[in-house]
Scaffold this active site. Structure first.
Site, PDB file in Angstrom:
ATOM      1  N   THR A 336       7.153  37.281  10.194  1.00 45.14           N
ATOM      2  CA  THR A 336       6.029  36.499   9.690  1.00 45.14           C
ATOM      3  C   THR A 336       4.758  37.322   9.801  1.00 45.14           C
ATOM      4  OG1 THR A 336       4.761  34.435   9.936  1.00 45.14           O
ATOM      5  CG2 THR A 336       5.694  35.376  11.942  1.00 45.14           C
ATOM      6  N   HIS A 389      15.099  33.288  25.498  1.00 42.33           N
ATOM      7  CA  HIS A 389      15.444  33.950  26.763  1.00 42.33           C
ATOM      8  C   HIS A 389      16.837  33.538  27.266  1.00 42.33           C
ATOM      9  CE1 HIS A 389      14.566  36.537  29.949  1.00 42.33           C
ATOM     10  NE2 HIS A 389      13.457  36.000  30.452  1.00 42.33           N
TER      11      HIS A 389
END
Length: 418
Positions: A336, A389
């Site tokens: 992006t 994560h």
């Protein structure tokens, strides 16, 4: 012939009527689109299977319709005819005693009593859409139509008039709403969220609630890329009929980094990690109804010119609301570019079920230490990598971003990497 909502896509069972391309009484050719439906991902035009006249629409703009539901009727024949209600009004000058009695009443009373069917005022689809967007109760709208049908002009005129006159005054015991208490008498506008905007909102919230999202940052000296583009741009355009932009460099660098860090090109399915062995890179672009992420397929197998052409084509389709489901599904990693709008730094949100997203930002001249004695102004860009994560460790994420930095500060190395 009935026009039904067609199969939209896998797992999509309903859509919203975005706009009627034809109105009752219009002639329709075989294969001609009569209505545009908005789904969670794309807009779809529904064509007619036969030629004829559109005699009835059974859903207003903004209404939710389900797959298989009848939303319009087309009669066989070539010439357009006027709606039956209008013909009746023109051919039958006499009114029933009940209608005559109501005609003598004030217009506002006619709008609330004679224009309703099962307590629902009769209104054109466009009028209903405008009323929903402006938060107007159609039962309060006066109309000059002899049949009592509320038109767009009636709703627009009602909006200009003081809204308070159409609402009952609260009693002295009535508690003010939070909005009234916070800003009494202040102007405001209510706009209904589009189906796609609601879907985007729900998915972004879902990602933040389900993923262990973390972001790491770095900065890239863009001097080498900018110099290379300057040297090669004229020849590149002449040979490929497209400009050499920054997105192709970042796409090629991302693919090279993903090959070294495969867990960033993956997704979680239940208690399994699915490592993708292909590189379909999503490029976030701005569309009329919000951010969409069309996909550049097999980016690892394409050269710079092919990637640039794909990105331009997808951006045009996004701007024109012409993206198909095949353009939006199956991406493995997303890039992006907030720098297009001047963003200096941000933490992009994951595009689930992907586990990583790369954020680009504005290029600004900043003083950089060349060595212990020299400073130079260099065109610098902050980059951000948000990652899940749960399966991506900090070491992998930092190494991934550092590898992209190294490749872009030595762009000729991309020839050998990707």
């Amino acid at each position: 012939m009935e026009i039904k909502v067609p199969e939209l896509a896998e797992s999509i069972t309903e859509g919203t009527v975005a706009s009627w391309l034809k109105q009752p009484g219009d002639h329709v050719e075989k294969g001609e689109a009569i209505v545009e439906l908005e789904t969670d991902k794309v807009n779809i035009e529904v064509p007619s299977d036969e030629a004829g006249t559109l005699t009835e629409v059974m859903a207003a703009e903004g209404d939710t319709v389900r797959v298989g539901e009848t939303i319009a009727v087309i009669s066989a024949g070539g010439e357009a005819s006027k709606p039956a209600a209008t013909e009746t009004a023109q051919e039958t000058p006499k009114e029933t005693p009940k209608a005559e009695e109501k005609a003598e009443q004030p217009v506002a009373a006619a709008a609330t009593e004679s224009t309703s069917v099962a307590d629902r005022p009769i209104a054109s689809p466009a009028a209903r859409k405008l009323a929903r967007e402006k938060g107007i109760d159609l039962a309060q709208v006066a109309t000059q139509d002899p049949l009592g049908r509320i038109r767009v002009q009636d709703v627009a005129t009602f909006e200009v008039a003081p809204r308070e006159q159409a609402k009952p005054a609260p009693t002295k015991h009535a508690a003010p709403t939070p909005a009234q208490a916070a800003a009494p008498g202040k102007p405001e506008e209510r706009i209904k969220m589009s189906r796609r905007r609601k879907t985007i909102a729900n998915r972004l919230v879902e990602v933040q609630q389900t993923a262990a999202m973390l972001t790491t940052f770095n900065e890239i000296d863009m001097s080498a890329v900018m110099a290379l583009r300057k040297r090669r741009q004229e020849k590149f355009v002449k040979e490929n009929e497209v400009k050499l932009g920054f997105m192709s460099f970042f796409t090629k660098a991302a693919v090279a980094a993903l090959k070294k860090m495969p867990y960033l090109n993956a997704e979680i399915q239940g208690d399994e990690i699915v490592l993708k062995k292909f590189y379909d890179i999503g490029i976030a672009v701005s569309a009329p109804d919000g951010l969409v992420v069309p996909v550049v397929r097999d980016a690892d197998k394409k050269n710079f010119a092919e990637i640039e052409k794909d990105i331009i084509q997808l951006a045009v389709k996004a701007r024109d609301n012409k993206l198909g489901l095949s353009d939006l599904t199956g991406g493995t990693f997303t890039i992006t570019n907030g720098g297009t709008f001047g963003s200096l730094m941000s933490t992009p949100i994951l595009n689930g079920p992907q586990v990583a997203i790369l954020g680009m930002h504005a290029i600004n001249l900043r003083p950089i230490a060349i060595d212990a004695e020299r400073m130079e102004n260099r065109p610098m860009m902050y980059v951000a990598l948000s990652y899940d994560h749960r399966i991506v460790d900090g070491k992998e994420a930092v190494t991934f971003l550092k590898h992209i930095k190294d490749l872009l500060e030595d762009p000729e190395s991309l020839i050998f990497e990707a």
